[in-house]
Motif scaffolding. Structure first.
Motif, mmCIF file in Angstrom:
data_model
loop_
_atom_site.group_PDB
_atom_site.id
_atom_site.type_symbol
_atom_site.label_atom_id
_atom_site.label_comp_id
_atom_site.label_asym_id
_atom_site.label_seq_id
_atom_site.Cartn_x
_atom_site.Cartn_y
_atom_site.Cartn_z
ATOM 1 N N GLU A 69 47.986 37.708 37.182
ATOM 2 C CA GLU A 69 47.915 36.142 37.913
ATOM 3 C C GLU A 69 46.532 35.080 37.352
ATOM 4 O OE1 GLU A 69 45.801 35.911 42.087
ATOM 5 O OE2 GLU A 69 44.505 38.004 41.592
ATOM 6 N N MET A 70 47.606 33.917 36.605
ATOM 7 C CA MET A 70 46.802 33.455 36.477
ATOM 8 C C MET A 70 45.553 32.574 37.813
ATOM 9 S SD MET A 70 47.830 32.933 33.609
ATOM 10 C CE MET A 70 49.885 33.467 33.416
ATOM 11 N N ILE A 71 44.807 32.574 37.561
ATOM 12 C CA ILE A 71 43.365 32.318 38.530
ATOM 13 C C ILE A 71 42.731 31.088 38.211
ATOM 14 C CG2 ILE A 71 43.230 34.466 39.164
ATOM 15 C CD1 ILE A 71 40.222 34.749 37.493
ATOM 16 N N ASP A 72 42.021 30.163 36.949
ATOM 17 C CA ASP A 72 42.105 29.288 36.334
ATOM 18 C C ASP A 72 42.270 28.225 35.183
ATOM 19 O OD1 ASP A 72 39.554 27.539 36.838
ATOM 20 O OD2 ASP A 72 38.712 28.084 35.771
ATOM 21 N N TYR A 73 42.239 26.926 35.914
ATOM 22 C CA TYR A 73 43.237 26.774 34.829
ATOM 23 C C TYR A 73 41.872 24.734 34.018
ATOM 24 C CZ TYR A 73 46.079 22.544 33.291
ATOM 25 O OH TYR A 73 46.803 21.347 33.038
ATOM 26 N N GLY A 74 42.237 23.999 32.591
ATOM 27 C CA GLY A 74 41.297 23.379 32.625
ATOM 28 C C GLY A 74 41.681 22.777 31.781
ATOM 29 N N GLU A 75 42.077 21.413 31.349
ATOM 30 C CA GLU A 75 42.285 20.243 30.080
ATOM 31 C C GLU A 75 43.214 21.399 29.573
ATOM 32 O OE1 GLU A 75 40.464 16.499 28.694
ATOM 33 O OE2 GLU A 75 40.456 16.445 30.536
ATOM 34 N N ASP A 76 41.574 22.020 28.655
ATOM 35 C CA ASP A 76 42.015 23.209 27.011
ATOM 36 C C ASP A 76 41.963 24.401 27.302
ATOM 37 O OD1 ASP A 76 38.828 23.361 27.804
ATOM 38 O OD2 ASP A 76 38.233 22.846 25.590
ATOM 39 N N PHE A 77 42.044 24.859 28.388
ATOM 40 C CA PHE A 77 42.180 26.451 28.833
ATOM 41 C C PHE A 77 42.615 26.914 29.972
ATOM 42 C CE2 PHE A 77 38.628 24.816 31.759
ATOM 43 C CZ PHE A 77 39.321 26.009 31.998
ATOM 44 N N LEU A 78 42.988 28.345 29.738
ATOM 45 C CA LEU A 78 44.056 29.004 31.013
ATOM 46 C C LEU A 78 43.436 30.214 30.802
ATOM 47 C CD1 LEU A 78 46.406 29.219 33.265
ATOM 48 C CD2 LEU A 78 47.357 29.634 31.194
ATOM 49 N N VAL A 79 42.997 30.710 31.875
ATOM 50 C CA VAL A 79 42.434 31.836 32.610
ATOM 51 C C VAL A 79 43.425 32.819 33.107
ATOM 52 C CG1 VAL A 79 40.561 33.520 33.362
ATOM 53 C CG2 VAL A 79 40.147 31.248 32.202
ATOM 54 N N ALA A 80 43.436 34.784 33.500
ATOM 55 C CA ALA A 80 44.262 35.155 33.989
ATOM 56 C C ALA A 80 43.614 36.673 34.403
ATOM 57 C CB ALA A 80 46.056 35.477 33.323
ATOM 58 N N ARG A 81 43.565 37.260 35.269
ATOM 59 C CA ARG A 81 43.334 38.652 35.520
ATOM 60 C C ARG A 81 43.713 39.562 35.317
ATOM 61 N NH1 ARG A 81 39.497 38.973 41.375
ATOM 62 N NH2 ARG A 81 42.077 38.594 42.594
ATOM 63 N N MET A 82 43.832 40.346 35.693
ATOM 64 C CA MET A 82 44.514 41.573 35.316
ATOM 65 C C MET A 82 43.839 43.329 35.808
ATOM 66 S SD MET A 82 46.667 43.971 32.301
ATOM 67 C CE MET A 82 45.769 44.658 31.805
ATOM 68 N N PRO A 83 44.468 43.466 36.952
ATOM 69 C CA PRO A 83 43.021 44.737 37.638
ATOM 70 C C PRO A 83 43.951 46.098 36.569
ATOM 71 C CG PRO A 83 45.432 44.568 39.084
ATOM 72 C CD PRO A 83 45.673 43.951 38.134
ATOM 73 N N VAL A 84 42.319 46.663 36.181
ATOM 74 C CA VAL A 84 42.475 47.797 35.201
ATOM 75 C C VAL A 84 42.940 49.430 36.816
ATOM 76 C CG1 VAL A 84 41.344 49.128 33.934
ATOM 77 C CG2 VAL A 84 41.250 47.080 33.743
#
Length: 141
Positions: free
Chosen positions: A27-42
């Motif tokens: 799932e994508m969880i954060d976004y900004g002008e120059d980045f995108l963050v996703a996470r995945m469960p292990v």
């Protein structure tokens, strides 16, 4: 019209339905002008046989966040994005919890894009370093 952070994250969730991203619970969880963050469960679903995170699952997370980052920074009415090369250096094993992928641009060209994707664990330890090259191709009219 510039979409809001909430709109971008909601769009990511919507287009992830019935895809590998949904299968791996990315799932994508954060976004900004120059980045995108996703996470995945292990969990065991993404383990290799000896009980640690599979490098292929890590690469899938990296390509997912990087491709989506490239996608949101182009005119999707005229272009579509495809990944053309990915590299991954795995530095640390993970058995459980979440991993986080932060995609930032190294190069944001009209045709090709190069992204740096850092994969970290819940304690901000570096797990993998990935590079993704994408290409923006014109849609056929």
């Amino acid at each position: 019209m510039q979409l809001s952070k909430e709109d971008i994250l909601a769009q990511a969730k919507l287009v992830s339905k019935n895809t590998l991203m949904e299968t791996l619970s990315i799932e994508m969880i954060d976004y900004g002008e120059d980045f995108l963050v996703a996470r995945m469960p292990v969990t065991p679903r993404v383990h290799q046989p000896d009980g640690v995170l599979h490098g292929g699952a890590t690469a899938a997370l990296a390509e997912s966040v990087g491709s989506f980052a490239a996608h949101i920074f182009i005119d999707i009415e005229q272009f579509f994005v495809r990944g053309i090369e990915i590299t991954a250096n795995h530095l640390k094993s993970v058995k459980e919890g979440f991993i986080y992928a932060k995609a930032t641009f190294i190069h944001k060209g009209r045709t090709t894009q190069l992204l740096d994707i850092r994969i970290t664990d819940e304690h901000d330890n570096l797990v993998s370093v990935c590079k993704l090259t994408t290409i923006a191709l014109p849609k056929q009219k």
